[in-house]
Design a protein around this motif. Structure first.
Motif, PDB file in Angstrom:
ATOM      1  N   THR A   7     -20.685   0.818 -19.631  1.00 22.15           N
ATOM      2  CA  THR A   7     -21.745   1.782 -19.394  1.00 22.15           C
ATOM      3  C   THR A   7     -21.394   3.063 -20.128  1.00 22.15           C
ATOM      4  O   THR A   7     -20.236   3.492 -20.117  1.00 22.15           O
ATOM      5  N   SER A   8     -22.378   3.666 -20.757  1.00 22.40           N
ATOM      6  CA  SER A   8     -22.100   4.857 -21.545  1.00 22.40           C
ATOM      7  C   SER A   8     -21.951   6.085 -20.679  1.00 22.40           C
ATOM      8  O   SER A   8     -21.215   7.002 -20.997  1.00 22.40           O
TER       9      SER A   8
ATOM     10  N   THR B  70     -33.637   3.630 -21.897  1.00 24.69           N
ATOM     11  CA  THR B  70     -32.379   2.969 -22.221  1.00 24.69           C
ATOM     12  C   THR B  70     -32.551   1.474 -21.961  1.00 24.69           C
ATOM     13  O   THR B  70     -33.537   1.049 -21.341  1.00 24.69           O
TER      14      THR B  70
ATOM     15  N   SER C 265     -34.433   7.793 -21.557  1.00 26.28           N
ATOM     16  CA  SER C 265     -33.456   8.106 -22.606  1.00 26.28           C
ATOM     17  C   SER C 265     -33.598   9.577 -22.981  1.00 26.28           C
ATOM     18  O   SER C 265     -34.426   9.951 -23.814  1.00 26.28           O
TER      19      SER C 265
ATOM     20  N   HIS D 233     -33.050  10.476 -26.654  1.00 29.02           N
ATOM     21  CA  HIS D 233     -34.224  10.226 -27.502  1.00 29.02           C
ATOM     22  C   HIS D 233     -35.257  11.333 -27.307  1.00 29.02           C
ATOM     23  O   HIS D 233     -35.865  11.814 -28.282  1.00 29.02           O
TER      24      HIS D 233
END
Length: 476
Positions: free
Chosen positions: A136-137, A457, A463, A466
């Protein structure tokens, strides 16, 4: 278990899992090994999942859409014994001298061909072995891996199942990608209930209602974006899908208006609110028979799970006060691979009880009966004009405006003021006027932009990276 290519019985899946265990062992996988799998949403993943479990090896599900940078980072951190997937993995596997094979090579041929004699499988792994590594980021650029032992995965699945109660006559309709652990747990929950699991694979969203009707879907896990699409499809043909008894939700909270639409357009269905994070899988669930009670709550803790709300110094707070959500119990995962400092910061021992509590970084409160009210995630909480607020409450207010189908918020940052993005047939100024009616003046966004769709995401969350890029491009 079913996908667009066909169906397997549980007995067939068990045989294929033994074949997968043998195939993995033949490729050098053993207890403690790690296997990278670029996961398509089809049933061939399932024998690999259970075959790795038999060996005591850890499966690492990867989104097929990962960038080269993300793949290289994961290969370096995971040090896998094998990568399973298609040519998308080829470059990263070669760079790290990791063997690469396709699904059929592990399963010993076409898994949809007539069943052969059962394959002798290697010895099974143990409860303490890692079952999964979930990358996971989070809020960092490089992905980090949550270590998920068999014991914690089994405890989480059983506790979730005890509340949701998947049944042998259920059809679990899973549109979500199997690389998303919420979808992966549908496999475990379906197996515990001996339910049928339908993996939808690809295909356009516009045919989802028809596919749900054809397969007789009764349980549908959703994220907000999927819920919005199903609400639109249900509105076009109200009552056309009459079999759904339960929608479950995670990833991000469902707006109240969307919950009402799902109930209206899918008669007899219940919409189950939940709270969880990868490090604990699921923390609370509002029991299905209480779904209309305490509409702002995400439910009580799972069986065997303890939730405490603490202040910045780690001291427990009384009911009604907002603080950090901390969790203890057998479903809490084992920390982060190769990240002792991150693990120590998140997993802290209580000096009074000796129990280890996971500090989620999320905020909320408990009522007198122990029901959790989610206030926002770490990055959701901010101050503006001296007022503490969260993106969650602002998004909820925006989605209450007629014509708004979805909303996302960027908090103030540097020279950027509070910005609201919405999707729907609305005018920005009309949205801001309506927001002024619904929230305090400090919480009214400075800017509203209308998008055709809000970028997400892979896990169905907004996101923000973005969205920030969209603002930068607009300024440029």
């Amino acid at each position: 278990m079913r996908d667009p290519a066909g169906a397997w019985s549980y007995a067939r899946l068990a045989d294929l899992s033994r074949a997968a265990a043998r195939g993995l062992a033949d490729h050098g996988v053993g207890r403690g090994s790690r296997i990278l799998v670029q996961v398509p949403s089809r049933k061939e993943v399932l024998p690999l999942l259970f075959g790795a479990s038999r060996l005591g090896a850890a499966l690492i599900p990867l989104d097929p859409e990962l960038t080269d940078f993300q793949l290289r980072s994961i290969f370096s951190d995971a040090e896998p014994a094998l990568a399973v997937g298609d040519s998308g993995l080829l470059r990263a596997a070669k760079d790290h001298a990791v063997p690469l094979c396709e699904f059929d090579a592990v399963l010993g041929g076409d898994p949809d061909s007539p069943a052969a004699d059962p394959v002798a499988a290697p010895a099974e792994g143990e409860a303490a072995d890692l079952a999964l590594l979930i990358y996971t980021s989070g809020s960092t650029a490089a992905p980090k891996a949550v270590m998920c032992p068999h014991s914690a995965v089994v405890s989480a699945a059983r506790a979730i199942h005890a509340v949701l109660g998947y049944r042998h006559d259920d059809v679990v309709f899973c549109r979500l990608p199997l690389a998303f652990d919420y979808a992966l747990y549908q496999v475990f929950l379906a197996a515990l209930g001996r339910a049928e699991l339908v993996l939808t694979g690809g295909g356009p969203d516009l045919v989802l209602a028809r596919r749900m009707r054809e397969c007789g879907a009764t349980v549908v896990p959703i994220v907000p974006s999927l819920g919005s699409m199903l609400a639109i499809l249900g509105k076009r043909a109200p009552g056309s899908v009459s079999t759904v008894r339960m929608f479950t939700n995670t990833g991000a909270a469902l707006p109240a208006a969307l919950i009402d639409e799902l109930r209206d357009h899918y008669p007899g269905s219940r919409v189950v609110r939940m709270y969880g994070i990868t490090e604990c899988k699921r923390v609370t669930i509002m029991p299905p028979d209480e779904e209309r009670e305490r509409p702002q709550s995400v439910g009580p803790p799972l069986p065997g799970t303890t939730v405490r709300i603490v202040d910045p110094d780690g001291r427990p707070l009384p009911p009604g006060e907002v603080g950090e959500i901390t969790v203890a119990g057998p479903n809490v995962m084992a920390g982060y691979r190769n990240a002792p400092e991150l693990t120590a910061a998140a997993y802290r021992r209580d000096p009074q009880t000796g129990d280890t509590y996971l500090h989620t970084g999320d905020y909320g409160s408990l009522d007198e009966d122990g029901y959790l009210y989610f206030d926002g995630r770490r990055d959701d909480i901010f101050k503006r004009r001296g007022t503490r607020m969260s993106t969650t409450e602002i998004e909820a207010a925006a989605t209450d405006i007629p014509g708004v189908l979805g909303a996302a918020v960027l908090p103030p940052d540097g020279g950027r003021d509070l910005t609201l993005f919405v999707e729907g047939e609305v005018e920005p100024l009309d949205v801001l006027r309506e927001m002024a009616v619904r929230v305090d003046p400090a919480k009214v966004p400075a800017v509203c932009r209308v998008l055709a769709s809000i970028p997400l995401t892979p896990n169905g969350k907004h996101s923000r990276k973005h969205l920030a890029r969209l603002l930068e491009e607009g300024a440029g």
